[in-house]
Design a protein around this motif. Structure first.
Motif, PDB file in Angstrom:
ATOM      1  N   GLU A 267       0.825  -1.209   0.000  1.00  0.00           N
ATOM      2  CA  GLU A 267       0.000   0.000   0.000  1.00  0.00           C
ATOM      3  C   GLU A 267       0.858   1.258   0.000  1.00  0.00           C
ATOM      4  O   GLU A 267       0.542   2.237  -0.695  1.00  0.00           O
ATOM      5  CB  GLU A 267      -0.936   0.000   1.221  1.00  0.00           C
ATOM      6  CG  GLU A 267      -2.095  -0.952   1.077  1.00  0.00           C
ATOM      7  CD  GLU A 267      -3.129  -0.809   2.172  1.00  0.00           C
ATOM      8  OE1 GLU A 267      -4.235  -1.338   1.998  1.00  0.00           O
ATOM      9  OE2 GLU A 267      -2.848  -0.164   3.216  1.00  0.00           O
ATOM     10  N   ILE A 268       1.933   1.246   0.764  1.00  0.00           N
ATOM     11  CA  ILE A 268       2.835   2.395   0.810  1.00  0.00           C
ATOM     12  C   ILE A 268       3.434   2.642  -0.577  1.00  0.00           C
ATOM     13  O   ILE A 268       3.476   3.791  -1.052  1.00  0.00           O
ATOM     14  CB  ILE A 268       3.922   2.192   1.885  1.00  0.00           C
ATOM     15  CG1 ILE A 268       3.298   2.292   3.285  1.00  0.00           C
ATOM     16  CG2 ILE A 268       5.051   3.218   1.728  1.00  0.00           C
ATOM     17  CD1 ILE A 268       4.181   1.782   4.405  1.00  0.00           C
ATOM     18  N   ALA A 269       3.875   1.573  -1.234  1.00  0.00           N
ATOM     19  CA  ALA A 269       4.425   1.704  -2.590  1.00  0.00           C
ATOM     20  C   ALA A 269       3.365   2.229  -3.558  1.00  0.00           C
ATOM     21  O   ALA A 269       3.656   3.095  -4.410  1.00  0.00           O
ATOM     22  CB  ALA A 269       4.959   0.356  -3.067  1.00  0.00           C
ATOM     23  N   LEU A 270       2.142   1.729  -3.443  1.00  0.00           N
ATOM     24  CA  LEU A 270       1.045   2.182  -4.305  1.00  0.00           C
ATOM     25  C   LEU A 270       0.779   3.668  -4.105  1.00  0.00           C
ATOM     26  O   LEU A 270       0.661   4.429  -5.086  1.00  0.00           O
ATOM     27  CB  LEU A 270      -0.215   1.371  -3.999  1.00  0.00           C
ATOM     28  CG  LEU A 270      -1.517   1.845  -4.663  1.00  0.00           C
ATOM     29  CD1 LEU A 270      -1.425   1.736  -6.181  1.00  0.00           C
ATOM     30  CD2 LEU A 270      -2.707   1.031  -4.136  1.00  0.00           C
ATOM     31  N   LEU A 271       0.700   4.099  -2.868  1.00  0.00           N
ATOM     32  CA  LEU A 271       0.392   5.501  -2.579  1.00  0.00           C
ATOM     33  C   LEU A 271       1.521   6.425  -3.025  1.00  0.00           C
ATOM     34  O   LEU A 271       1.266   7.526  -3.528  1.00  0.00           O
ATOM     35  CB  LEU A 271       0.089   5.663  -1.090  1.00  0.00           C
ATOM     36  CG  LEU A 271      -1.222   4.992  -0.658  1.00  0.00           C
ATOM     37  CD1 LEU A 271      -1.276   4.806   0.848  1.00  0.00           C
ATOM     38  CD2 LEU A 271      -2.425   5.787  -1.152  1.00  0.00           C
ATOM     39  N   LYS A 272       2.749   5.976  -2.868  1.00  0.00           N
ATOM     40  CA  LYS A 272       3.881   6.762  -3.376  1.00  0.00           C
ATOM     41  C   LYS A 272       3.793   6.923  -4.898  1.00  0.00           C
ATOM     42  O   LYS A 272       4.137   7.978  -5.446  1.00  0.00           O
ATOM     43  CB  LYS A 272       5.202   6.092  -3.006  1.00  0.00           C
ATOM     44  CG  LYS A 272       5.629   6.275  -1.556  1.00  0.00           C
ATOM     45  CD  LYS A 272       6.965   5.567  -1.336  1.00  0.00           C
ATOM     46  CE  LYS A 272       7.534   5.830   0.028  1.00  0.00           C
ATOM     47  NZ  LYS A 272       8.827   5.133   0.234  1.00  0.00           N
ATOM     48  N   SER A 273       3.299   5.890  -5.573  1.00  0.00           N
ATOM     49  CA  SER A 273       3.246   5.927  -7.037  1.00  0.00           C
ATOM     50  C   SER A 273       2.184   6.882  -7.563  1.00  0.00           C
ATOM     51  O   SER A 273       2.290   7.369  -8.693  1.00  0.00           O
ATOM     52  CB  SER A 273       2.990   4.516  -7.592  1.00  0.00           C
ATOM     53  OG  SER A 273       1.638   4.114  -7.420  1.00  0.00           O
TER      54      SER A 273
END
Length: 278
Positions: A267-273
């Motif tokens: 989720e953190i990677a998704l939100l950063k993207s």
């Protein structure tokens, strides 16, 4: 830069949480200040807290958030329960002085059929007893979904509590996206309107943090059921708009979605993207 993290366990200490957050791609995190069911706090360890403070500075962390147990009820009908909540909150705030300039979040409580006016009076009383001059922590009232007799289900109720607090420089708000969605605020179709309403009633200068959660329920359900990002009724598009909104984008975001650590990392990677830098 997006300041994003998730809820972590304090069972292995403060520095461990910092290292765990970094391993997930996070630059902040939140944790329970004590056992969420029993109220027992971890054995005090100043050296561990100072080690985390150094680690956070080295890795450019945002403010972390200590979350009071859900079981505390500062507006309970039983005076002994109200006193227990005050004692735990005061002890938490005294401990947090050893990890200064961070955030402390709590659920305002449930008035258990005493009525919202009495509930607010008790919450204000508790805050005025536990907060102290010169403290280095900002206490945050969490916006609630309105389940049962929860206080803080509307911006107006949050504003009334803040109005009664004497040491206003140490009080603020943590906005939970699942809660306000289920509390019947339209974060999907009218995010600007929701933020304008908050600004007029409470004031954006009081907003210090966001609990970033999707919801298992439709708007106005008043049930408080968190969902993974993009898998609920709020959806990824609306959540993307939230983290990029001019009034919100520089606040710290804390995930409380139903995940294990690998799920939080995704989720953190998704939100950063989907976060737009600059």
């Amino acid at each position: 830069m997006l300041t994003i993290g998730c809820h972590l366990s304090i069972s292995k200490g403060y520095l461990h949480m910092g290292k765990e957050a970094l391993s997930l791609g996070a630059n902040t995190f939140q944790y329970f200040t004590r056992n969420p069911r029993g109220g027992k706090a971890r054995t005090f360890d100043e050296a561990d807290m100072k080690a985390l403070e150094t680690f956070m500075a080295e890795h450019n962390f945002g403010k972390i958030l200590g979350h009071a147990p859900y079981t505390l009820n500062a507006c309970a009908a039983d005076p002994s329960l109200r006193q227990f909540a005050k004692n735990m909150m005061r002890e938490d705030l005294e401990r947090l002085e050893f990890l200064p300039n961070q955030l402390y979040n709590f659920h305002p409580g449930s008035h258990v059929k005493q009525g919202v006016d009495q509930g607010i009076e008790y919450i204000v009383e508790a805050l005025n007893e536990v907060m102290f001059e010169g403290m280095h922590t900002t206490v945050l009232l969490e916006t609630m979904a309105g389940k049962g007799t929860e206080v803080g289900r509307t911006f107006e109720e949050i504003a009334r509590i803040i109005d009664g607090v004497k040491l206003k420089e140490y009080i603020g708000v943590c906005m939970d996206t699942c809660h306000i969605h289920e509390g019947d605020y339209d974060v999907i179709g009218d995010l600007d309107g929701v933020i304008d309403s908050f600004d007029k009633i409470v004031g954006l200068d009081s907003l210090h943090a966001i609990h970033l959660n999707d919801s298992k329920n439709p708007r106005g359900a008043h049930k408080d059921r968190h969902e993974k990002i993009g898998e609920g009724h709020i959806g990824l598009e609306a959540i993307t708009n939230i983290i990029n909104h001019l009034a919100l984008r520089n606040l710290p975001f804390y995930l409380e979605t139903p995940n294990e650590l690998d799920g939080y990392a995704k989720e953190i990677a998704l939100l950063k993207s989907v976060y737009k830098e600059g």
